[in-house]
Scaffold this active site. Structure first.
Site, PDB file in Angstrom:
ATOM      1  N   HIS A  76      12.932   3.838   1.173  1.00 36.18           N
ATOM      2  CA  HIS A  76      13.629   4.494   0.057  1.00 36.18           C
ATOM      3  C   HIS A  76      13.281   5.978   0.034  1.00 36.18           C
ATOM      4  O   HIS A  76      12.204   6.396   0.464  1.00 36.18           O
ATOM      5  CB  HIS A  76      13.355   3.818  -1.284  1.00 36.18           C
ATOM      6  CG  HIS A  76      11.924   3.741  -1.714  1.00 36.18           C
ATOM      7  ND1 HIS A  76      11.261   4.797  -2.312  1.00 36.18           N
ATOM      8  CD2 HIS A  76      11.029   2.723  -1.687  1.00 36.18           C
ATOM      9  CE1 HIS A  76      10.030   4.431  -2.635  1.00 36.18           C
ATOM     10  NE2 HIS A  76       9.847   3.178  -2.253  1.00 36.18           N
ATOM     11  N   ASP A  78      13.124   8.114  -2.672  1.00 44.50           N
ATOM     12  CA  ASP A  78      12.471   8.720  -3.831  1.00 44.50           C
ATOM     13  C   ASP A  78      10.987   8.399  -3.888  1.00 44.50           C
ATOM     14  O   ASP A  78      10.494   7.497  -3.200  1.00 44.50           O
ATOM     15  CB  ASP A  78      13.144   8.272  -5.131  1.00 44.50           C
ATOM     16  CG  ASP A  78      13.085   6.762  -5.343  1.00 44.50           C
ATOM     17  OD1 ASP A  78      13.158   6.020  -4.343  1.00 44.50           O
ATOM     18  OD2 ASP A  78      12.975   6.318  -6.503  1.00 44.50           O
ATOM     19  N   ASP A 115       4.099   6.260  -0.644  1.00 45.52           N
ATOM     20  CA  ASP A 115       4.985   5.193  -1.073  1.00 45.52           C
ATOM     21  C   ASP A 115       6.324   5.824  -1.430  1.00 45.52           C
ATOM     22  O   ASP A 115       6.456   6.447  -2.481  1.00 45.52           O
ATOM     23  CB  ASP A 115       4.388   4.472  -2.279  1.00 45.52           C
ATOM     24  CG  ASP A 115       5.343   3.502  -2.954  1.00 45.52           C
ATOM     25  OD1 ASP A 115       6.353   3.140  -2.337  1.00 45.52           O
ATOM     26  OD2 ASP A 115       5.072   3.126  -4.108  1.00 45.52           O
ATOM     27  N   GLU A 145      14.855   3.908  -5.710  1.00 45.20           N
ATOM     28  CA  GLU A 145      14.189   2.609  -5.724  1.00 45.20           C
ATOM     29  C   GLU A 145      13.181   2.516  -6.856  1.00 45.20           C
ATOM     30  O   GLU A 145      13.083   1.502  -7.550  1.00 45.20           O
ATOM     31  CB  GLU A 145      13.501   2.366  -4.377  1.00 45.20           C
ATOM     32  CG  GLU A 145      12.906   0.977  -4.197  1.00 45.20           C
ATOM     33  CD  GLU A 145      11.443   0.875  -4.595  1.00 45.20           C
ATOM     34  OE1 GLU A 145      10.898  -0.240  -4.559  1.00 45.20           O
ATOM     35  OE2 GLU A 145      10.849   1.914  -4.963  1.00 45.20           O
ATOM     36  N   GLU A 146      12.422   3.587  -7.061  1.00 48.32           N
ATOM     37  CA  GLU A 146      11.308   3.545  -8.001  1.00 48.32           C
ATOM     38  C   GLU A 146      11.753   3.473  -9.457  1.00 48.32           C
ATOM     39  O   GLU A 146      10.969   3.096 -10.321  1.00 48.32           O
ATOM     40  CB  GLU A 146      10.406   4.773  -7.805  1.00 48.32           C
ATOM     41  CG  GLU A 146       9.767   4.894  -6.415  1.00 48.32           C
ATOM     42  CD  GLU A 146       8.679   3.865  -6.168  1.00 48.32           C
ATOM     43  OE1 GLU A 146       8.527   2.944  -6.989  1.00 48.32           O
ATOM     44  OE2 GLU A 146       7.984   3.968  -5.159  1.00 48.32           O
ATOM     45  N   ASP A 169       7.947  -0.733   3.266  1.00 43.35           N
ATOM     46  CA  ASP A 169       7.400  -0.401   1.950  1.00 43.35           C
ATOM     47  C   ASP A 169       6.167  -1.214   1.568  1.00 43.35           C
ATOM     48  O   ASP A 169       5.777  -1.252   0.413  1.00 43.35           O
ATOM     49  CB  ASP A 169       8.493  -0.588   0.894  1.00 43.35           C
ATOM     50  CG  ASP A 169       8.238   0.227  -0.371  1.00 43.35           C
ATOM     51  OD1 ASP A 169       7.346   1.088  -0.357  1.00 43.35           O
ATOM     52  OD2 ASP A 169       8.934  -0.018  -1.374  1.00 43.35           O
ATOM     53  N   HIS A 458       1.557   5.338  -7.186  1.00 49.51           N
ATOM     54  CA  HIS A 458       2.096   5.636  -8.514  1.00 49.51           C
ATOM     55  C   HIS A 458       1.074   6.344  -9.404  1.00 49.51           C
ATOM     56  O   HIS A 458       1.235   6.370 -10.620  1.00 49.51           O
ATOM     57  CB  HIS A 458       2.615   4.376  -9.234  1.00 49.51           C
ATOM     58  CG  HIS A 458       3.722   3.682  -8.503  1.00 49.51           C
ATOM     59  ND1 HIS A 458       4.424   2.618  -9.047  1.00 49.51           N
ATOM     60  CD2 HIS A 458       4.267   3.884  -7.286  1.00 49.51           C
ATOM     61  CE1 HIS A 458       5.334   2.205  -8.187  1.00 49.51           C
ATOM     62  NE2 HIS A 458       5.247   2.965  -7.104  1.00 49.51           N
TER      63      HIS A 458
END
Length: 488
Positions: A76, A78, A115, A145-146, A169, A458
């Protein structure tokens, strides 16, 4: 150009450095997608974006590999935008600043975006390489995605030609993922009633220093949720000091739905001696610091005087909000009976905001089972009813049902075992991967998920293990080189 370009494999790290240089938080990935699409076209590759903004690139098989089944590498575009409170960083305009810290790569005061930036960089490195053996190749890069897997949800059907997909991922060296939890967003709101602020004192309670992390991968670790801790303090204080009249002018915490909140803030307004509140804060800090000594060694709770707000919540609303968020479930709801050591169902209170007419929270529900999602929906609906609040649900995405015997899993296990010198672990993850959605649109496609070790995703403590990236690259390129020929 940063120092990480000196790392091996050079082509992967060159691309990751390029990805870091182009801002790409969720909903702001177009600049990065357009840069990659332009580069791909200059290389003579097919490159197209679909209606959801996803980017698909095709590269012909290397010489002698034309009769192999096509493989799609998927990542992904983002990243999760999280920064420490004292870090000045605009994720929409400022590049990520990676640096080498021993065996790890980290970022200066922000999330790194490993990530899924490492997976993204690895796919681009395969495209860029001129000496790798590989079958007919597609690279699928999805949007947003996030923030709800919006790109995967809107992926164009009948677009991909590959029979096999490698999702990039996963965040643990030595593991192959073949299944994941589904998820859904819950929007919880409670209407506000305001009154003029007639109180003499105004102090902001500041709760910070928590580890945060991924609300799926880290949900079982015992890490504290700043929003929940703040509500716990306020409820505890009100119960122990019922004669202390106060209200709130603001309550907030967290910044993205899929990260465990590291910081939370509330503005208390009152007339009594401030020493009462200050003593209560210090006692609470001491108690919680002991309780969370291992999970949250850097916990900080403090009070600071602030300018007097013009208005505050009515007393009834302030107490209702405090007790609602203190009572709200958070964390593991149930562990799986069928997949040992894996969380089955969880929820995480990710974001809390005070708006003009309401206090609103964004909560992420995850479950391996549709019945688990339905239970947490019912649970939140019942709590909202009792509290006079409202809850709505959106963005539901399916889990990825595991299958133990597929050709890509068997090949991945074989190559990985040779690299590691031992069998890799075959696992199901509680975090959400796009594989479930992709499998729904392309049901005949065989999928596995692999990746290097990434810790504290994150959060601003995110880092990726350099030796694990080297292992991951050997695995990825080894799978591509050893893809067996098609059978008649």
């Amino acid at each position: 150009m940063s120092e990480i370009q000196s790392l091996a494999p050079r082509l992967l790290w060159k691309w990751f450095d390029q990805v870091c240089s182009i801002p790409h938080p969720s909903y702001y990935e177009d600049k990065l997608a357009d840069f990659i699409a332009h580069w791909a076209k200059t290389k003579g590759f097919y490159a197209e974006r679909d209606e959801a903004g996803n980017l698909l690139i095709r590269k012909a098989a290397s010489k002698g590999m034309e009769n192999r089944p096509g493989v799609a590498l998927q990542a992904h575009l983002d990243m999760v935008p999280q920064a420490n409170e004292d870090t000045r960083h605009d994720f929409k305009t400022d590049p990520i600043r990676p640096y080498i810290d021993g065996e790890w790569v980290s970022a200066e005061g922000t999330t790194l975006g490993a990530d899924n930036g490492i997976g993204l960089a690895s796919a681009l490195a395969v495209l860029d390489s001129e000496d790798l053996a590989h079958p007919p190749l597609e690279v699928l890069l999805t949007m947003t995605e996030e923030a709800g897997m919006e790109g995967a949800i809107g992926l164009r059907p009948n677009w991909l030609q590959s029979e096999i997909m490698i999702n990039t991922d996963t965040e643990e060296n030595g593991e192959i993922y073949i299944g994941c939890a589904g998820g859904e967003n819950a929007d919880l709101s409670i209407a506000l009633q305001w009154q003029p602020n007639s109180f003499q004192h105004s102090f902001q309670l500041i709760l910070k220093g928590l580890r945060g992390g991924h609300s799926g991968v880290d949900i079982h670790t015992g890490r504290a949720n700043a929003i929940k801790l703040l509500a716990r303090f306020a409820a505890d204080f009100q119960q122990k000091h019922p004669q202390f009249e106060f209200s709130l002018a603001e309550i907030r915490g967290g910044s993205v739905r899929n990260a465990i909140p590291r910081e939370a803030f509330a503005t208390f307004c009152f007339n009594a001696d401030p020493l009462i509140l200050q003593t209560a804060v210090e006692n609470f800090r001491h108690s919680v610091a002991h309780e969370l000594a291992h999970a949250e060694p850097n916990l900080s709770i403090s009070l600071q005087p602030v300018s007097k707000p013009e208005k505050v919540f009515t007393g009834e609303k302030a107490m209702g909000i405090i007790h609602l968020f203190n009572a709200l479930p958070n964390g593991v709801i149930r562990n799986s009976d069928t997949v040992p050591g894996v969380v089955e169902t969880s929820l995480s209170v990710g974001v809390l905001k005070t708006e003009a007419e309401q206090v609103r929270a964004t909560i992420l529900l995850r479950s391996l089972l549709s019945s688990g999602t339905e239970y947490t929906e019912t649970l939140l609906s019942s709590i909202a009813t009792l509290a006079g609040a409202k809850v709505s649900f959106s963005g539901k995405y399916p889990g990825w049902e595991p299958h133990q015997d597929t050709r890509i899993l068997n090949l991945t296990r074989e190559v990985y075992a040779e690299i590691l010198g031992q069998e890799p672990k075959i696992k199901v993850i509680h975090a959400g991967l796009e594989c479930g959605l992709l499998k729904k649109i392309y049901p005949q496609m065989d999928i596995v998920s692999i990746g290097p070790t990434i810790v504290n995703a994150h959060s601003p403590d995110e880092k990726v293990h350099i030796p694990a990236v080297q292992t991951y690259w050997r695995l990825l390129t080894g799978i591509l080189a050893r893809m067996p020929a098609k059978t008649a």
